[in-house]
Write a protein that holds these residues in place. Structure first.
Motif, PDB file in Angstrom:
ATOM      1  N   PHE A  22       0.835  -1.197   0.000  1.00 15.54           N
ATOM      2  CA  PHE A  22       0.000   0.000   0.000  1.00 15.54           C
ATOM      3  C   PHE A  22       0.874   1.254   0.000  1.00 15.54           C
ATOM      4  CE2 PHE A  22      -2.164   3.324   2.495  1.00 15.54           C
ATOM      5  CZ  PHE A  22      -3.259   3.531   1.676  1.00 15.54           C
ATOM      6  N   LEU A  23       1.923   1.236   0.840  1.00 14.55           N
ATOM      7  CA  LEU A  23       2.808   2.387   0.922  1.00 14.55           C
ATOM      8  C   LEU A  23       3.525   2.619  -0.400  1.00 14.55           C
ATOM      9  CD1 LEU A  23       3.709   4.487   2.997  1.00 14.55           C
ATOM     10  CD2 LEU A  23       5.622   3.002   3.575  1.00 14.55           C
ATOM     11  N   LEU A  24       4.027   1.509  -0.995  1.00 16.06           N
ATOM     12  CA  LEU A  24       4.698   1.635  -2.296  1.00 16.06           C
ATOM     13  C   LEU A  24       3.737   2.157  -3.354  1.00 16.06           C
ATOM     14  CD1 LEU A  24       6.855  -1.630  -2.357  1.00 16.06           C
ATOM     15  CD2 LEU A  24       7.669   0.720  -2.117  1.00 16.06           C
ATOM     16  N   PHE A  25       2.489   1.666  -3.296  1.00 16.50           N
ATOM     17  CA  PHE A  25       1.487   2.127  -4.264  1.00 16.50           C
ATOM     18  C   PHE A  25       1.218   3.619  -4.089  1.00 16.50           C
ATOM     19  CE2 PHE A  25      -3.018   3.071  -5.064  1.00 16.50           C
ATOM     20  CZ  PHE A  25      -3.084   2.790  -6.423  1.00 16.50           C
ATOM     21  N   ILE A  26       1.080   4.046  -2.814  1.00 17.30           N
ATOM     22  CA  ILE A  26       0.824   5.464  -2.554  1.00 17.30           C
ATOM     23  C   ILE A  26       2.013   6.310  -3.003  1.00 17.30           C
ATOM     24  CG2 ILE A  26       0.477   7.165  -0.742  1.00 17.30           C
ATOM     25  CD1 ILE A  26      -2.001   5.583  -1.374  1.00 17.30           C
ATOM     26  N   VAL A  27       3.231   5.845  -2.654  1.00 18.43           N
ATOM     27  CA  VAL A  27       4.432   6.597  -3.048  1.00 18.43           C
ATOM     28  C   VAL A  27       4.532   6.692  -4.564  1.00 18.43           C
ATOM     29  CG1 VAL A  27       6.951   6.570  -3.038  1.00 18.43           C
ATOM     30  CG2 VAL A  27       5.699   6.072  -0.945  1.00 18.43           C
ATOM     31  N   ALA A  28       4.293   5.547  -5.245  1.00 13.67           N
ATOM     32  CA  ALA A  28       4.351   5.552  -6.712  1.00 13.67           C
ATOM     33  C   ALA A  28       3.279   6.464  -7.296  1.00 13.67           C
ATOM     34  CB  ALA A  28       4.188   4.125  -7.242  1.00 13.67           C
TER      35      ALA A  28
END
Length: 673
Positions: A22-28
């Protein structure tokens, strides 16, 4: 259970993985969003940083266009068949008091104002007191005709009230860099000339102040510089962007050139024919410029188009920059603004970092909260159920019912487990009853099998006793006869007694072997297979001879075992008795043979018992060692002999198998090495 197999660890791992994704998705997502924001921010920053100069440019443009339109309209209104009053024009120009206007004029078609004059124009210039005066001796160099110059040809293309801007040029008389706005003069819908207003390019220069983190430049439609900020002026001395040769500023020049070329390509394909005629009308307009001019004139909306470019190591700012190009569609003018990327993205990076931290903290809190909720409503009920399952058997052997307060799926699971427990206990009760009945039946069958074997052995014993009993009977008759003849003496009695004892000893040995055969062994012992076979042969030789069966024993290797000798005798006896019954059931008339081999080779340590009694039906072979399976007629077989034999073989770690070979069957007892 290992630590990593715990559902708690799995849940923590699950939430960590989901949180990371989720964090990687948000950052991306924010990174992509940031990229789109960069362009918007760059444009916005460029607008904010250039709003003053853009407003000045637009204000100057509007005022200049208003002046030239009024000049054209006034000229058409005051025009007579004779001449135009010059004083009217001068009074108007001085009354306008526009500081940007440096010169201008009214230029007529041939013989329009004075039929005796082919070329008639009124040109005025501003003196040192900022007052306009007529230039009576204004003469174009080299005898050029003003009607072939760019400003006049452009004005002739326009409709009443329209305006158009020329490219930057150097005035042939004043030698000052100029840019001109023109408007056509129409009288009664008849074109009679062009009004022009000139502005020195230097007026723009004052608007572009020096900045450490940005630079600006203004270009006309052909790429000629109208204005440069000081930082640009220091590194670019060329008058046109296409004439820039310095390699260090080439990255900036290339971007601007490509932008201008891209805009030209949108236009030049549409108006080829009109552009050709326009370029032929003026020596100052080439084909490409003519196409741009026609395209701009056909522009439906007066808008400002903006594009941004990212430039690494900008040669003017000495750092990474964002280049914003504002294109004015109604004039073809471009405003180029170069800004430091760090300055443009400063607020964006701060907001981006704040959003990432908020997202990270929210994700961590959501993970912890999610884990605690799952632990409360999912893990805790499962742990309670698991703890109850670990100590779920009561003293009486029955299972305890599980307790669970959950009303959802876990509660339903516990209810189903309790239902399964009831069903399991019922099934176990029925299974115990079935096992008890089966063991009782098997015990009965085994007993019947033993009794049957005992009967057969007793028959064999009786057959073996028959001969000595006959001998004893004969001895009785002989002694009577010999006594009557008087031949009985001490020596006779001793020999007679010895012969009788031999017969009695044979009968006793037979009885002892019979008794030991059926007597259970008190403890296991070491023995050889040869001993077992010899014992079985001693008891059964007469019975098999009576049935015309020859038993051959091939002892290629001795096999030593440890266990119950009598039990192993039953294994051998069951197999050879089955062969004897098969000979009789199949009415084998030829030579009846049973071969027993003791082998120890690459195929393993084994006993092979082979006969030629006709074999076993193929459909029976897979089930031949199961209880209650027999190939004999009803009432003749119990179906328990080979089942017992298999059980005995397994006690010795051996495998009992059978296959049909030649004209009979071959049983193999294969021992583990």
């Amino acid at each position: 259970m290992k630590w990593h197999e715990s559902i708690k660890v799995k849940l923590i791992g699950f939430f960590i993985i989901i949180s990371l994704f989720f964090l990687l998705f948000i950052v991306a997502s924010f990174s992509l969003f940031k990229e789109s924001l960069v362009e918007k921010n760059a444009i916005e920053q460029a607008r904010l940083s250039t709003i003053r100069i853009v407003n000045q440019l637009m204000e100057t443009k509007i005022k200049m266009e208003e002046v030239v339109v009024v000049l054209a309209s006034m000229t058409a209104e005051k025009y007579t068949d004779k001449r135009l009053d010059n004083k009217v024009i001068l009074a108007f120009m001085n009354a306008m008091s526009n500081k940007h206007v440096s010169s201008g004029g009214v230029w007529f078609e041939p013989n329009s104002a004075d039929h005796s004059l082919k070329n008639e124009f009124i040109f005025f210039d501003k003196d040192k007191t900022d007052k306009f005066h007529l230039v009576r001796d204004y003469v174009l160099p080299n005898g050029k005709n003003y009607r072939e110059m760019e400003f006049y040809v452009l004005g002739k293309q326009l409709k009443k009230g329209e305006t158009f801007w020329t490219n930057v040029y150097t005035d042939p008389i004043t030698h000052v860099r100029m840019i001109t706005v023109v408007s056509p003069i129409y009288q009664d819908d008849r074109f009679i000339g062009v009004a022009s207003i000139d502005m020195e390019v230097g007026h723009y220069m004052g608007s572009l102040k020096a900045h450490s983190d940005r630079y600006m430049m203004v270009l006309d439609r052909s790429g000629t510089f109208i204005a440069k900020s000081p930082s640009v002026k220091n590194v670019i001395s060329a008058e046109n962007i296409y004439k820039v040769k310095a390699q260090k500023v080439m990255p900036v020049a290339v971007i601007i050139r490509e932008n201008l070329s891209k805009r030209k390509k949108k236009i030049i394909q549409k108006y080829k024919d009109e552009a050709k005629a326009l370029s032929q009308s003026s020596y100052e307009i080439d084909r490409n410029d003519a196409e741009m001019i026609i395209g701009i004139m056909h522009q439906q909306e007066n808008t400002i188009e903006t594009e941004t470019y990212f430039l690494e190591d900008d040669p003017i700012l000495k750092t990474d920059s964002i280049l914003a190009i504002f294109y004015f569609t109604d004039t073809g003018t471009s405003l180029v603004v170069g800004m430091s990327e760090a300055v443009v993205l400063e607020n964006t990076n701060k907001n981006y970092s704040t959003i990432i931290w908020i997202t990270f903290l929210t994700t961590v809190l959501a993970t912890i909260l999610g884990y605690l909720l799952l632990k409360r409503y999912f893990v805790a009920p499962l742990e309670s159920v698991n703890a109850q399952l670990e100590d779920n058997i009561q003293e009486d052997g029955h299972y305890r019912f599980l307790n669970c307060e959950d009303k959802g799926e876990i509660g339903q699971l516990v209810y189903n487990l309790n239902s399964r427990t009831l069903a399991l206990e019922d099934a176990q009760r029925r299974e115990r009853e079935e096992v008890r009945k089966r063991l009782a039946n098997e015990k009965l069958l085994i007993q019947q099998s033993k009794m049957a074997a005992m009967g057969e052995m007793m028959d064999a014993v009786a057959h073996q006793w028959k001969q000595p009993l006959n001998a004893l009977s004969m001895y009785s008759e002989i002694i009577k006869s010999d006594f009557a003849d008087g031949s009985v003496d001490r020596k006779y009695i001793d020999e007679f007694s010895q012969n009788i004892q031999i017969q009695i000893d044979h009968m006793v040995d037979t009885l002892d072997e019979f008794r030991s055969f059926f007597r259970p062994d008190k403890e296991n012992e070491d023995f050889t297979v040869s001993e077992v076979i010899d014992s079985v042969m001693f008891l059964t030789k007469d019975e098999f001879m009576k049935n015309r069966i020859v038993i051959s024993v091939e002892k290629e290797s001795e096999i030593k075992l440890h266990g119950s000798k009598n039990e192993f005798k039953h294994l051998i006896l069951n197999i050879i008795n089955n062969a004897k019954d098969a000979f009789n059931d199949n009415n084998i008339e030829g030579k009846r043979m049973i071969t027993i081999r003791l082998l120890d080779d690459e195929h393993g340590r084994r006993i092979e018992i082979e006969d030629n009694a006709g074999g076993i039906p193929k459909e029976v072979i897979p089930d031949i060692f199961k209880a209650n399976v027999t190939t004999k007629e009803e009432g003749k077989g119990t179906g328990i002999g080979l089942y017992m034999s298999m059980q005995i073989a397994e006690k010795y770690g051996a495998e009992l198998t059978v296959k049909n070979v030649n004209e009979g069957a071959c049983f193999t007892i294969l021992f583990e090495h």
